[in-house]
Design an enzyme around this catalytic site. Structure first.
Site, PDB file in Angstrom:
ATOM      1  N   GLY A  10       0.813  -1.209   0.000  1.00 32.42           N
ATOM      2  CA  GLY A  10       0.000   0.000   0.000  1.00 32.42           C
ATOM      3  C   GLY A  10       0.845   1.257   0.000  1.00 32.42           C
ATOM      4  CD  GLN A  11      -1.734   6.415  -0.686  1.00 31.04           C
ATOM      5  OE1 GLN A  11      -1.201   7.443  -1.083  1.00 31.04           O
ATOM      6  NE2 GLN A  11      -2.897   6.414  -0.077  1.00 31.04           N
ATOM      7  CB  ALA A  61      -6.078  -0.173   6.837  1.00 30.26           C
ATOM      8  CB  THR A 102      -8.274   6.566  10.444  1.00 34.79           C
ATOM      9  OG1 THR A 102      -8.946   7.565   9.671  1.00 34.79           O
ATOM     10  CG2 THR A 102      -9.320   5.761  11.207  1.00 34.79           C
ATOM     11  CG  ASP A 103      -9.065  11.619   9.778  1.00 35.96           C
ATOM     12  OD1 ASP A 103      -8.647  10.589   9.210  1.00 35.96           O
ATOM     13  OD2 ASP A 103      -9.730  12.480   9.179  1.00 35.96           O
ATOM     14  CE1 TYR A 126     -10.478   3.008   7.239  1.00 41.88           C
ATOM     15  CE2 TYR A 126     -11.028   5.303   7.682  1.00 41.88           C
ATOM     16  CZ  TYR A 126     -10.087   4.315   7.476  1.00 41.88           C
ATOM     17  OH  TYR A 126      -8.748   4.637   7.522  1.00 41.88           O
TER      18      TYR A 126
END
Length: 284
Positions: A10-11, A61, A102-103, A126
């Site tokens: 992933g990124q 994720a 995550t936010d 999510y």
């Protein structure tokens, strides 16, 4: 130091690979869904028995925010169950864990930067599955660090920057929401921060926030992408109510970074400067 990176394709995983491969003192194992099923505890436990490591960095994720609203079982398996599995395995094998969250664990209705101890209130599947993953991890493993981040992009994989560049080549004008506020974050900056934390002499587990410095709306972010690359596509500012999506987005998801800067001495770049570096890496 031996480290395993999950979600390595992933990124953030790719950014970490580039970061860690330049450090000869770190031996890293890179895994992804096609090489290791972290949603199966037995498989994961056997892996660590055969491949002992000092630390796991979990970048895996389920990040398809809208799809998660109708694919909640798979989102929960990856964002919650797998994280609990890593916590159990870490406790059993004596490993440290860095887990990326995550936010979206916050409601987005508190218009000041969120602190680590602010009450979470996710508004989407999510966000809920990510928060439940945090809880499972910390219940099993006392030696875990959770790093919440937001608005991640990079030169790797699919992301907002690449989508906007594609749309700029396809359309004369686009509509972008201007009332969702956050901090665009270059995955390379987060990877570098994780590298510094790994090497820091004073490991301090717990919950932390990391994004690039500064704030922007998605409209501001898009305008910056086009300004830096010289795209002439017109950007129209619209409200969230004019662009309904299956999952509710936080209207305000700025995260306070005081704790991570204080405990680890990090110097965090300004988001627009990092955007320029990313676009240079992409050759745009």
């Amino acid at each position: 130091m031996r480290i395993m990176v999950t979600g390595a394709n992933g990124q953030l995983g790719n950014s970490l690979r580039r970061e860690l491969e330049a450090d000869s003192s770190i031996e890293a194992i890179y895994t992804d869904a096609n090489t290791l099923d972290i949603t199966d505890y037995g498989t994961l436990n056997r892996f660590f028995e055969d491949n002992p490591v000092d630390m796991v960095i979990n970048c895996a994720a389920y990040t398809a925010v809208d799809r998660a609203e109708s694919d909640d079982l798979k989102a929960a398996a990856i964002n919650t169950g797998a994280v609990g599995n890593l916590g159990q395995a870490a406790a059993k094998h004596g490993m440290k864990v860095i887990h990326v969250s995550t936010d979206y664990v916050f409601s987005g209705e508190t218009f000041r930067p969120y602190e680590e101890n602010d009450e979470p209130y996710p508004q989407s599947i999510y966000g809920r599955t990510k928060l439940e993953g945090e809880g499972l991890l910390t219940s099993f493993c006392s030696n875990a660090m959770i790093i919440r981040t937001a608005w991640l992009y990079s030169e790797f994989g699919s992301n907002y920057v690449k989508t906007m560049l594609r749309l700029a080549d396809e359309r004369e004008e686009i509509n972008v929401v201007s009332d969702q506020i956050g901090s665009p974050t270059y995955a390379g900056d987060l990877a570098h921060a994780i590298h510094l934390i790994i090497k820091h002499e004073n490991w301090q587990p717990g919950i932390y926030h990391f994004t690039d410095e500064g704030v922007a709306s998605w409209y501001d972010f898009t305008k910056a992408i086009f300004d830096i690359t010289g795209k002439k596509t017109k950007v129209n500012a619209i409200r969230t109510s004019q662009y309904p999506t299956p999952a509710k987005r936080p209207l305000y998801s700025v995260l306070s970074k005081n704790k991570i800067k204080r405990n680890y001495g990090l110097e965090i770049p300004y988001w627009r400067d990092s955007l320029k570096r990313c676009l240079e890496q992409m050759g745009v």
